[in-house]
Scaffold this active site. Structure first.
Site, PDB file in Angstrom:
ATOM      1  N   SER A 259       0.772  -1.236   0.000  1.00  0.00           N
ATOM      2  CA  SER A 259       0.000   0.000   0.000  1.00  0.00           C
ATOM      3  C   SER A 259       0.803   1.286   0.000  1.00  0.00           C
ATOM      4  O   SER A 259       0.429   2.241  -0.661  1.00  0.00           O
ATOM      5  CB  SER A 259      -0.937   0.009   1.212  1.00  0.00           C
ATOM      6  OG  SER A 259      -1.593   1.249   1.331  1.00  0.00           O
ATOM      7  N   ALA A 260       1.885   1.363   0.790  1.00  0.00           N
ATOM      8  CA  ALA A 260       2.551   2.644   1.043  1.00  0.00           C
ATOM      9  C   ALA A 260       2.970   3.347  -0.256  1.00  0.00           C
ATOM     10  O   ALA A 260       3.367   2.669  -1.210  1.00  0.00           O
ATOM     11  CB  ALA A 260       3.774   2.415   1.924  1.00  0.00           C
ATOM     12  N   PRO A 261       2.828   4.680  -0.305  1.00  0.00           N
ATOM     13  CA  PRO A 261       2.439   5.581   0.787  1.00  0.00           C
ATOM     14  C   PRO A 261       0.936   5.712   1.010  1.00  0.00           C
ATOM     15  O   PRO A 261       0.524   6.517   1.853  1.00  0.00           O
ATOM     16  CB  PRO A 261       3.030   6.918   0.337  1.00  0.00           C
ATOM     17  CG  PRO A 261       2.981   6.851  -1.152  1.00  0.00           C
ATOM     18  CD  PRO A 261       3.276   5.412  -1.505  1.00  0.00           C
ATOM     19  N   GLY A 262       0.112   4.958   0.261  1.00  0.00           N
ATOM     20  CA  GLY A 262      -1.293   4.860   0.611  1.00  0.00           C
ATOM     21  C   GLY A 262      -2.287   5.472  -0.354  1.00  0.00           C
ATOM     22  O   GLY A 262      -3.489   5.460  -0.079  1.00  0.00           O
ATOM     23  N   GLY A 263      -1.827   6.011  -1.463  1.00  0.00           N
ATOM     24  CA  GLY A 263      -2.731   6.693  -2.384  1.00  0.00           C
ATOM     25  C   GLY A 263      -3.914   5.833  -2.829  1.00  0.00           C
ATOM     26  O   GLY A 263      -5.068   6.273  -2.832  1.00  0.00           O
ATOM     27  N   LYS A 264      -3.629   4.602  -3.224  1.00  0.00           N
ATOM     28  CA  LYS A 264      -4.711   3.724  -3.688  1.00  0.00           C
ATOM     29  C   LYS A 264      -5.630   3.337  -2.533  1.00  0.00           C
ATOM     30  O   LYS A 264      -6.849   3.237  -2.702  1.00  0.00           O
ATOM     31  CB  LYS A 264      -4.130   2.487  -4.384  1.00  0.00           C
ATOM     32  CG  LYS A 264      -3.337   2.822  -5.644  1.00  0.00           C
ATOM     33  CD  LYS A 264      -2.777   1.567  -6.294  1.00  0.00           C
ATOM     34  CE  LYS A 264      -1.838   1.916  -7.429  1.00  0.00           C
ATOM     35  NZ  LYS A 264      -0.606   2.605  -6.962  1.00  0.00           N
ATOM     36  N   ASP A 326      -0.290  -3.966  -5.850  1.00  0.00           N
ATOM     37  CA  ASP A 326       0.496  -2.997  -6.611  1.00  0.00           C
ATOM     38  C   ASP A 326       1.953  -3.348  -6.361  1.00  0.00           C
ATOM     39  O   ASP A 326       2.587  -2.836  -5.443  1.00  0.00           O
ATOM     40  CB  ASP A 326       0.180  -1.572  -6.168  1.00  0.00           C
ATOM     41  CG  ASP A 326       0.843  -0.539  -7.056  1.00  0.00           C
ATOM     42  OD1 ASP A 326       0.745  -0.659  -8.275  1.00  0.00           O
ATOM     43  OD2 ASP A 326       1.482   0.382  -6.506  1.00  0.00           O
ATOM     44  N   CYS A 378       3.887   0.128 -11.901  1.00  0.00           N
ATOM     45  CA  CYS A 378       4.161   1.405 -12.576  1.00  0.00           C
ATOM     46  C   CYS A 378       5.348   1.230 -13.521  1.00  0.00           C
ATOM     47  O   CYS A 378       6.215   2.096 -13.609  1.00  0.00           O
ATOM     48  CB  CYS A 378       4.410   2.522 -11.569  1.00  0.00           C
ATOM     49  SG  CYS A 378       5.817   2.249 -10.472  1.00  0.00           S
TER      50      CYS A 378
END
Length: 431
Positions: A259-264, A326, A378
């Protein structure tokens, strides 16, 4: 401006010596400096410009010098790089200023021959009409023009075709857009946009996602009142499209395993109207703290963040309706944000598909029957994207494409939406 140039040279030298992340090094250094806004803008432009054009600048140095690049110390090499970059790519800087200031910087070197060498090389470049060195093939020409290593030009051309390769090369240069995801749980979108206007931020709303907004003149966007009040978080549009593919619904249990930094995580929780459970994980405790603080700022009470190794199955984690992976990747889709990525030895990426496959295999164990598993990166690399998914489907017969064969995997290139390069695959677990 002279001190700004010397400051840039020192930053570039520090980057060479310590192999730091360019964005972190620049942001931390400028935040501690007393340069005015104009100088900071110049330093950032020259710093990032030299990094993204480094391959081209070094080729020019080799072409104009009898001394191999390796015989130049870091400081003198970066003085030359900065001078050449100003001459070739910064129209706002007069040629004489670029040369004279570079010569003054060279006087700071301990080598008494450095000023004369610098003056001669830069003026010879001007005499040659600032032309790039001659090349022997189309691959070499593209590599030199777009400052991209030949192995990557060949890779993209082979995997995606010449036209898409050229598009990737063109969009690997220049400033990346800043996109925000407006928090739909924190008042109306118009209220947020009015707050940004009050802070002098200009913007353009996305034509494909309701709450996506491209911002400009934002400076440190995190210092705006709208940010402090939890009205938005920064997130590239490709990442927002990834969350749309996951399609979280109010009341769902959702896992974001890397997850980090957590945007999704934040976008997912907002799409769920803060109803249900979003369990976010990362390997590093400090990065988990970022997720927690971000969720708190945005008022997302359905988010829980904890430390977990995505490669190892954890029986304490519940099965979920939706699982997002991700995965860690080479980052070839975000080169214009982190240009140093393209100069890495490609062998550093060789083990990534194995790691990604292991994480995906573990993630699949958390998916409910008829649940959704989304894999994203990405990067723009079939070895880390398409091949990982094909291999996974070949060994996991209880998973199928969530959509038809033509659309369940999507490679997003920057020219499509003005986003980062990105990959999304959507799978479904059979009941």
């Amino acid at each position: 401006m002279g001190s700004a140039r010397w400051y840039t040279v020192r930053l570039l030298t520090k980057l060479d010596e310590n192999n730091s992340y360019s964005n972190i090094l620049l942001d931390e250094s400028l935040s501690r400096s007393d340069f005015d806004k104009r100088d900071k803008k110049f330093i950032a432009a020259l710093f990032y410009g030299v990094i993204e054009r480094r391959l081209t600048l070094d080729a020019i140095i080799v072409d104009l010098s009898k001394n191999p690049k390796s015989k130049l110390n870091y400081t003198l090499r970066n003085i030359l790089r900065c001078g050449l970059y100003q001459l070739k790519y910064m129209d706002s800087v007069p040629d004489n200023a670029a040369v004279d200031e570079s010569v003054e910087l060279a006087k700071k070197c301990r080598n008494p021959a450095a000023p004369g060498f610098t003056n001669g090389l830069l003026r010879e470049f001007i005499r040659r009409s600032k032309e790039l060195p001659k090349t022997n093939s189309e691959t070499e020409r593209l590599a030199l023009e777009y400052s991209c290593p030949e192995w990557l030009v060949k890779k993209w051309s082979f995997e995606y075709g010449k036209d898409r390769c050229l598009s990737l090369l063109k969009t690997s240069l220049g400033q990346a857009p800043t996109t925000i995801k407006v928090n739909n749980l924190s008042g109306g979108i118009e209220d947020t946009l009015d707050m940004l206007i009050a802070d002098g931020v200009t913007f353009e709303r996305s034509k494909i996602l309701e709450y996506a907004v491209n911002v400009a003149n934002a400076g440190a966007i995190e210092k705006t009142e709208a940010y402090r009040q939890g009205k938005f978080h920064v997130q590239d549009i490709a990442s927002q499209l990834c969350c749309k593919a996951l399609d979280p619904q109010p009341g769902d249990i959702v896992l974001d395993l890397c997850s980090a930094p957590g945007g999704k995580t934040f976008t997912i929780a907002e799409m769920m109207n803060n109803e249900g459970k979003v369990l976010a994980f990362d390997l590093h405790p400090n990065r988990v703290k970022l997720i927690r603080s971000g969720a708190e700022r945005l008022g997302l009470t359905c988010v829980t963040a904890d430390v977990n190794n995505a490669k190892i199955f954890n029986s304490d984690i519940p099965v979920a309706d939706k699982v997002l992976v991700d995965a860690p990747c080479s980052g070839l889709g975000v080169i214009r944000r982190k240009p140093e990525i393209k100069y890495k030895d490609p062998s550093e990426f060789d083990r990534l598909p194995e790691i990604q496959g292991d994480i995906l295999d573990t993630a699949s164990k958390y998916v409910k029957a008829n649940g959704t598993l989304v894999y994203s990166t990405c990067t723009v690399s079939k070895a880390e994207n398409d091949d990982v998914i094909r291999k996974f489907l070949g060994s996991h017969k209880d998973f199928v494409p969530a959509e038809d064969e033509e659309t369940f995997m999507q490679t997003i290139t920057p020219d499509m939406y003005g986003s980062d390069g990105f990959f999304i695959a959507k799978l479904k677990r059979l009941g």
